[in-house]
Design a protein around this motif. Sequence first.
Motif, PDB file in Angstrom:
ATOM      1  N   VAL A 189     -10.208  -0.452  -2.259  1.00 12.27           N
ATOM      2  CA  VAL A 189      -8.981   0.323  -2.422  1.00 12.27           C
ATOM      3  C   VAL A 189      -8.861   0.670  -3.896  1.00 12.27           C
ATOM      4  CG1 VAL A 189      -6.485   0.371  -2.129  1.00 12.27           C
ATOM      5  CG2 VAL A 189      -7.895  -0.911  -0.501  1.00 12.27           C
ATOM      6  N   LEU A 190      -8.916   1.954  -4.194  1.00 11.58           N
ATOM      7  CA  LEU A 190      -8.866   2.407  -5.580  1.00 11.58           C
ATOM      8  C   LEU A 190      -7.427   2.404  -6.083  1.00 11.58           C
ATOM      9  CD1 LEU A 190     -11.372   5.358  -5.251  1.00 11.58           C
ATOM     10  CD2 LEU A 190     -11.822   3.016  -5.983  1.00 11.58           C
TER      11      LEU A 190
ATOM     12  N   LEU B 270      -0.181  -1.494   2.467  1.00 11.57           N
ATOM     13  CA  LEU B 270      -0.848  -2.761   2.148  1.00 11.57           C
ATOM     14  C   LEU B 270       0.134  -3.896   2.378  1.00 11.57           C
ATOM     15  CD1 LEU B 270      -3.313  -4.251   0.908  1.00 11.57           C
ATOM     16  CD2 LEU B 270      -2.245  -3.891  -1.321  1.00 11.57           C
ATOM     17  N   GLY B 271      -0.335  -4.945   3.047  1.00 13.25           N
ATOM     18  CA  GLY B 271       0.482  -6.127   3.292  1.00 13.25           C
ATOM     19  C   GLY B 271      -0.264  -7.365   2.843  1.00 13.25           C
ATOM     20  N   VAL B 272       0.360  -8.507   3.006  1.00 14.42           N
ATOM     21  CA  VAL B 272      -0.243  -9.771   2.591  1.00 14.42           C
ATOM     22  C   VAL B 272      -1.563 -10.022   3.320  1.00 14.42           C
ATOM     23  CG1 VAL B 272       0.077 -12.266   2.577  1.00 14.42           C
ATOM     24  CG2 VAL B 272       1.972 -10.776   1.992  1.00 14.42           C
ATOM     25  N   GLY B 273      -1.598  -9.752   4.603  1.00 15.58           N
ATOM     26  CA  GLY B 273      -2.798 -10.075   5.379  1.00 15.58           C
ATOM     27  C   GLY B 273      -3.593  -8.903   5.870  1.00 15.58           C
ATOM     28  N   GLY B 274      -3.210  -7.670   5.492  1.00 13.31           N
ATOM     29  CA  GLY B 274      -3.937  -6.523   6.003  1.00 13.31           C
ATOM     30  C   GLY B 274      -3.492  -5.219   5.393  1.00 13.31           C
ATOM     31  N   MET B 275      -3.995  -4.134   5.964  1.00 17.34           N
ATOM     32  CA  MET B 275      -3.665  -2.802   5.468  1.00 17.34           C
ATOM     33  C   MET B 275      -3.804  -1.783   6.579  1.00 17.34           C
ATOM     34  SD  MET B 275      -7.010  -2.078   3.024  1.00 17.34           S
ATOM     35  CE  MET B 275      -7.066  -3.714   2.317  1.00 17.34           C
ATOM     36  N   THR B 276      -3.200  -0.626   6.371  1.00 20.60           N
ATOM     37  CA  THR B 276      -3.333   0.503   7.283  1.00 20.60           C
ATOM     38  C   THR B 276      -4.139   1.570   6.568  1.00 20.60           C
ATOM     39  OG1 THR B 276      -1.176   0.004   8.249  1.00 20.60           O
ATOM     40  CG2 THR B 276      -2.082   2.188   8.674  1.00 20.60           C
ATOM     41  N   ILE B 277      -5.179   2.049   7.241  1.00 15.51           N
ATOM     42  CA  ILE B 277      -6.105   3.023   6.663  1.00 15.51           C
ATOM     43  C   ILE B 277      -6.168   4.256   7.556  1.00 15.51           C
ATOM     44  CG2 ILE B 277      -8.526   3.468   6.082  1.00 15.51           C
ATOM     45  CD1 ILE B 277      -8.798   0.441   5.528  1.00 15.51           C
ATOM     46  N   HIS B 278      -6.176   5.442   6.950  1.00 14.34           N
ATOM     47  CA  HIS B 278      -6.434   6.696   7.651  1.00 14.34           C
ATOM     48  C   HIS B 278      -7.813   7.175   7.221  1.00 14.34           C
ATOM     49  CE1 HIS B 278      -1.907   7.860   8.143  1.00 14.34           C
ATOM     50  NE2 HIS B 278      -2.222   6.760   8.800  1.00 14.34           N
TER      51      HIS B 278
ATOM     52  N   GLY C 281      -0.805   5.030  -0.401  1.00 20.16           N
ATOM     53  CA  GLY C 281      -1.317   6.382  -0.572  1.00 20.16           C
ATOM     54  C   GLY C 281      -2.482   6.450  -1.536  1.00 20.16           C
ATOM     55  N   CYS C 282      -3.270   5.363  -1.634  1.00 18.76           N
ATOM     56  CA  CYS C 282      -4.439   5.317  -2.516  1.00 18.76           C
ATOM     57  C   CYS C 282      -5.714   5.618  -1.722  1.00 18.76           C
ATOM     58  CB  CYS C 282      -4.584   3.928  -3.132  1.00 18.76           C
ATOM     59  SG  CYS C 282      -3.242   3.485  -4.233  1.00 18.76           S
ATOM     60  N   LYS C 283      -6.708   6.153  -2.405  1.00 19.76           N
ATOM     61  CA  LYS C 283      -8.003   6.382  -1.788  1.00 19.76           C
ATOM     62  C   LYS C 283      -8.685   5.043  -1.510  1.00 19.76           C
ATOM     63  CE  LYS C 283      -8.062  10.812  -1.712  1.00 19.76           C
ATOM     64  NZ  LYS C 283      -7.811  11.442  -0.420  1.00 19.76           N
ATOM     65  N   VAL C 284      -9.476   5.001  -0.444  1.00 24.07           N
ATOM     66  CA  VAL C 284     -10.220   3.805  -0.087  1.00 24.07           C
ATOM     67  C   VAL C 284     -11.642   4.215   0.291  1.00 24.07           C
ATOM     68  CG1 VAL C 284      -9.470   3.860   2.344  1.00 24.07           C
ATOM     69  CG2 VAL C 284     -10.232   1.724   1.370  1.00 24.07           C
TER      70      VAL C 284
ATOM     71  N   VAL D 187     -14.802   7.958   2.823  1.00 26.11           N
ATOM     72  CA  VAL D 187     -13.581   7.972   2.025  1.00 26.11           C
ATOM     73  C   VAL D 187     -12.395   8.149   2.958  1.00 26.11           C
ATOM     74  CG1 VAL D 187     -12.307   9.184   0.222  1.00 26.11           C
ATOM     75  CG2 VAL D 187     -14.774   8.897   0.024  1.00 26.11           C
ATOM     76  N   GLY D 188     -11.360   7.372   2.710  1.00 24.77           N
ATOM     77  CA  GLY D 188     -10.134   7.472   3.494  1.00 24.77           C
ATOM     78  C   GLY D 188      -8.944   7.240   2.591  1.00 24.77           C
ATOM     79  N   ASP D 189      -7.806   6.974   3.209  1.00 24.56           N
ATOM     80  CA  ASP D 189      -6.579   6.699   2.475  1.00 24.56           C
ATOM     81  C   ASP D 189      -5.993   5.381   2.950  1.00 24.56           C
ATOM     82  OD1 ASP D 189      -6.157   9.180   0.885  1.00 24.56           O
ATOM     83  OD2 ASP D 189      -6.183  10.085   2.877  1.00 24.56           O
ATOM     84  N   CYS D 190      -5.642   4.517   2.019  1.00 20.59           N
ATOM     85  CA  CYS D 190      -4.925   3.281   2.331  1.00 20.59           C
ATOM     86  C   CYS D 190      -3.445   3.644   2.235  1.00 20.59           C
ATOM     87  CB  CYS D 190      -5.275   2.163   1.360  1.00 20.59           C
ATOM     88  SG  CYS D 190      -4.389   0.638   1.696  1.00 20.59           S
ATOM     89  N   VAL D 191      -2.781   3.720   3.378  1.00 23.24           N
ATOM     90  CA  VAL D 191      -1.393   4.182   3.383  1.00 23.24           C
ATOM     91  C   VAL D 191      -0.388   3.049   3.277  1.00 23.24           C
ATOM     92  CG1 VAL D 191      -1.930   6.314   4.593  1.00 23.24           C
ATOM     93  CG2 VAL D 191      -1.329   4.286   5.905  1.00 23.24           C
TER      94      VAL D 191
END
Length: 101
Positions: free
Chosen positions: A60-61, A37-45, A16-19, A31-35
């Motif tokens: 990723v802030l 985070l994993g070892v090899g990737g991330m999900t972004i809205h 739930g951090c800003k990206v 600007v989006g949201d990093c909802v």
Amino acid sequence: MDRMTERRKERRIPLGCKVGIKLAGGAAPIVGDCVELGVGGMTIHSRHVPRMDEVFEVAVLPPEHGGHFMPLHARVRVRRCHGLEQACIYEMGVEILEVIR
């Protein structure tokens, strides 16, 4: 075991951090949201509609209430994207290619 099966076994951490998304060609950052985070990737809205396999940089802030930390700055590649019910918001799964800092 194929890569997709193995990837789903990696631990995912809800964030739930800003990206900030920096696209090629000097366009203004998005600007989006990093909802997640994993070892090899991330999900972004975000409002950005990426191309499959598009490569760009993200920052990723850290959470606003977590002390003083440096952003995670990485080069990523889009692996999946689909629209959400919320108007003009897209969810993309990205693979981390390189951690820049």
